[in-house]
Design a protein around this motif. Structure first.
Motif, PDB file in Angstrom:
ATOM      1  N   ARG A 153       0.922  -1.151   0.092  1.00 44.16           N
ATOM      2  CA  ARG A 153       0.059   0.113   0.041  1.00 44.16           C
ATOM      3  C   ARG A 153       0.996   1.204   0.039  1.00 44.16           C
ATOM      4  NH1 ARG A 153      -5.199   0.632   3.851  1.00 44.16           N
ATOM      5  NH2 ARG A 153      -5.393  -1.529   3.027  1.00 44.16           N
ATOM      6  N   GLU A 154       1.970   1.283   0.656  1.00 40.70           N
ATOM      7  CA  GLU A 154       3.047   2.404   0.746  1.00 40.70           C
ATOM      8  C   GLU A 154       3.472   2.688  -0.789  1.00 40.70           C
ATOM      9  OE1 GLU A 154       5.457   3.057   4.447  1.00 40.70           O
ATOM     10  OE2 GLU A 154       5.601   0.922   4.100  1.00 40.70           O
ATOM     11  N   VAL A 155       3.854   1.563  -1.438  1.00 42.48           N
ATOM     12  CA  VAL A 155       4.264   1.650  -2.752  1.00 42.48           C
ATOM     13  C   VAL A 155       3.329   2.219  -3.792  1.00 42.48           C
ATOM     14  CG1 VAL A 155       5.230   0.296  -4.567  1.00 42.48           C
ATOM     15  CG2 VAL A 155       6.220  -0.566  -2.410  1.00 42.48           C
ATOM     16  N   GLN A 161       1.616   9.260  -6.494  1.00 43.35           N
ATOM     17  CA  GLN A 161       2.572  10.449  -6.350  1.00 43.35           C
ATOM     18  C   GLN A 161       3.288  10.873  -7.842  1.00 43.35           C
ATOM     19  OE1 GLN A 161       4.746  11.258  -2.992  1.00 43.35           O
ATOM     20  NE2 GLN A 161       3.086  10.428  -1.464  1.00 43.35           N
ATOM     21  N   GLY A 162       3.228   9.803  -8.525  1.00 44.89           N
ATOM     22  CA  GLY A 162       4.010   9.797  -9.790  1.00 44.89           C
ATOM     23  C   GLY A 162       5.477   9.438  -9.656  1.00 44.89           C
ATOM     24  N   ARG A 163       5.864   8.725  -8.503  1.00 47.04           N
ATOM     25  CA  ARG A 163       7.114   8.443  -8.457  1.00 47.04           C
ATOM     26  C   ARG A 163       7.443   7.077  -9.156  1.00 47.04           C
ATOM     27  NH1 ARG A 163       9.694  10.954  -3.976  1.00 47.04           N
ATOM     28  NH2 ARG A 163       8.077  11.907  -2.614  1.00 47.04           N
ATOM     29  N   SER A 164       8.728   7.181  -9.715  1.00 46.63           N
ATOM     30  CA  SER A 164       9.426   5.781 -10.393  1.00 46.63           C
ATOM     31  C   SER A 164       9.732   4.744  -9.559  1.00 46.63           C
ATOM     32  CB  SER A 164      10.567   6.372 -11.341  1.00 46.63           C
ATOM     33  OG  SER A 164      11.737   6.917 -10.307  1.00 46.63           O
ATOM     34  N   ALA A 169      12.069   3.455  -4.040  1.00 50.53           N
ATOM     35  CA  ALA A 169      12.941   2.741  -3.295  1.00 50.53           C
ATOM     36  C   ALA A 169      13.929   3.629  -2.582  1.00 50.53           C
ATOM     37  CB  ALA A 169      14.153   2.006  -4.254  1.00 50.53           C
ATOM     38  N   GLU A 170      14.247   4.833  -2.997  1.00 53.04           N
ATOM     39  CA  GLU A 170      14.741   5.714  -2.047  1.00 53.04           C
ATOM     40  C   GLU A 170      14.182   6.191  -1.140  1.00 53.04           C
ATOM     41  OE1 GLU A 170      16.059   8.774  -5.044  1.00 53.04           O
ATOM     42  OE2 GLU A 170      17.510   7.624  -5.735  1.00 53.04           O
ATOM     43  N   ARG A 171      13.038   6.661  -1.071  1.00 53.59           N
ATOM     44  CA  ARG A 171      11.915   7.048  -0.238  1.00 53.59           C
ATOM     45  C   ARG A 171      11.660   5.829   0.964  1.00 53.59           C
ATOM     46  NH1 ARG A 171       7.954  10.983  -0.137  1.00 53.59           N
ATOM     47  NH2 ARG A 171       6.954  11.205   1.900  1.00 53.59           N
ATOM     48  N   LEU A 172      11.554   4.695   0.651  1.00 57.66           N
ATOM     49  CA  LEU A 172      11.406   3.627   1.593  1.00 57.66           C
ATOM     50  C   LEU A 172      12.779   2.968   1.979  1.00 57.66           C
ATOM     51  CD1 LEU A 172       8.316   1.877   0.051  1.00 57.66           C
ATOM     52  CD2 LEU A 172       8.271   3.691   1.654  1.00 57.66           C
ATOM     53  N   VAL A 173      13.817   3.337   1.448  1.00 57.99           N
ATOM     54  CA  VAL A 173      15.114   3.009   1.996  1.00 57.99           C
ATOM     55  C   VAL A 173      15.155   1.388   1.536  1.00 57.99           C
ATOM     56  CG1 VAL A 173      16.860   3.179   3.633  1.00 57.99           C
ATOM     57  CG2 VAL A 173      15.133   4.794   3.692  1.00 57.99           C
ATOM     58  N   VAL A 174      14.710   0.874   0.663  1.00 58.87           N
ATOM     59  CA  VAL A 174      14.732  -0.268   0.262  1.00 58.87           C
ATOM     60  C   VAL A 174      15.417  -0.477  -1.199  1.00 58.87           C
ATOM     61  CG1 VAL A 174      12.833  -1.080   1.443  1.00 58.87           C
ATOM     62  CG2 VAL A 174      12.646  -0.390  -0.667  1.00 58.87           C
ATOM     63  N   ARG A 177      15.020  -3.644  -6.576  1.00 57.58           N
ATOM     64  CA  ARG A 177      14.314  -4.865  -6.986  1.00 57.58           C
ATOM     65  C   ARG A 177      13.123  -5.105  -5.996  1.00 57.58           C
ATOM     66  NH1 ARG A 177      12.661  -8.427 -10.385  1.00 57.58           N
ATOM     67  NH2 ARG A 177      12.857 -10.418  -9.791  1.00 57.58           N
ATOM     68  N   ALA A 178      13.404  -4.788  -4.541  1.00 57.77           N
ATOM     69  CA  ALA A 178      12.239  -5.052  -3.792  1.00 57.77           C
ATOM     70  C   ALA A 178      10.939  -4.235  -4.165  1.00 57.77           C
ATOM     71  CB  ALA A 178      12.571  -4.577  -2.469  1.00 57.77           C
ATOM     72  N   VAL A 179      11.302  -3.026  -4.553  1.00 57.67           N
ATOM     73  CA  VAL A 179       9.993  -2.208  -5.092  1.00 57.67           C
ATOM     74  C   VAL A 179       9.372  -2.890  -6.539  1.00 57.67           C
ATOM     75  CG1 VAL A 179       9.258  -0.006  -6.227  1.00 57.67           C
ATOM     76  CG2 VAL A 179      10.692   0.155  -4.108  1.00 57.67           C
ATOM     77  N   GLU A 180      10.137  -3.479  -7.331  1.00 55.85           N
ATOM     78  CA  GLU A 180       9.699  -4.156  -8.523  1.00 55.85           C
ATOM     79  C   GLU A 180       8.911  -5.329  -7.957  1.00 55.85           C
ATOM     80  OE1 GLU A 180      12.919  -5.138 -10.656  1.00 55.85           O
ATOM     81  OE2 GLU A 180      13.475  -3.176 -11.333  1.00 55.85           O
TER      82      GLU A 180
END
Length: 214
Positions: A153-155, A161-164, A169-174, A177-180
């Motif tokens: 849900r965070e992702v 918000q239009g984020r890549s 990944a930078e915002r969540l500090v992960v 690949r984890a975001v993908e």
């Protein structure tokens, strides 16, 4: 702002209304070509665009809106029309669900609603009519956001918000690949088939907005 509307009477009426409420209309346009020229010249906070404009009165306006999103970063685009053009609406949102809106003229009951939407879009926010959302996600409802894990849900919220993936990944500090993996899980839970990646991101964001009131 720049206002694009081919009906002279409606255009003049909207200018009067907007300026009475504190908006500065720097230019108006009666065709898509004029709209693109005025936006390039003035670089307004927001452009209000009708879908169907001369010469064919089919999709010239929303095509111009998509071009503005692609070529003039920072200009919000609010489509204000009687018509929903699914394919072009998806393209309009493909660059991220920020600084963009799509309202249907007959469903705006109060001037204040339009002004609130206009200010949100000018400020980088989103304003989407629920009927437009329904059409773009094929009318599917059913609380799909509730099926997501807290991290998914965070992702998805950051996608809205239009984020890549890299920015998320930078915002969540992960890792990226984890975001993908989380994005892929969202697509699966939302039943979005593996077609065009940008189109699936748009539909996922639209589903999120429709179920959270965003």
């Amino acid at each position: 702002m720049v206002l694009a509307e081919d009906s002279v009477i409606l255009r003049d009426g909207m200018v009067e209304l907007l300026e009475a409420r504190g908006c500065r209309v720097v230019a108006t346009a009666g065709t898509a070509t004029e709209l693109l020229a005025e936006v390039s010249r003035h670089r307004p906070d927001v452009a209000v665009v009708d879908v169907r404009m001369p010469p064919t009165h089919t999709d010239e306006g929303i095509r111009a809106a998509v071009e503005i999103r692609a070529t003039v970063p920072g200009v919000g685009v609010l489509v204000f029309s009687q018509h929903i053009e699914n394919a072009w609406a998806s393209r309009l949102l493909a660059g991220g669900a920020t600084g963009v809106g799509y309202l249907l003229k007959e469903r705006v009951a109060r001037t204040s609603e339009f002004m609130d939407a206009l200010r949100r879009v000018a400020g980088g926010g989103t304003a989407l009519d629920p009927e437009v959302v329904d059409r773009l996600v094929n009318g599917e409802r059913g609380g799909r956001v509730e099926t997501l894990t807290p991290r998914e849900r965070e992702v998805l919220a950051l996608m809205a918000q239009g984020r890549s993936n890299r920015s998320i990944a930078e915002r969540l500090v992960v890792s990226e690949r984890a975001v993908e993996k989380h994005v892929a899980a969202v697509f699966t839970k939302f039943g979005l088939a593996a077609t065009q990646e940008d189109n699936r991101r748009v539909k996922a964001v639209l589903a999120y907005l429709s179920e959270t009131g965003g």
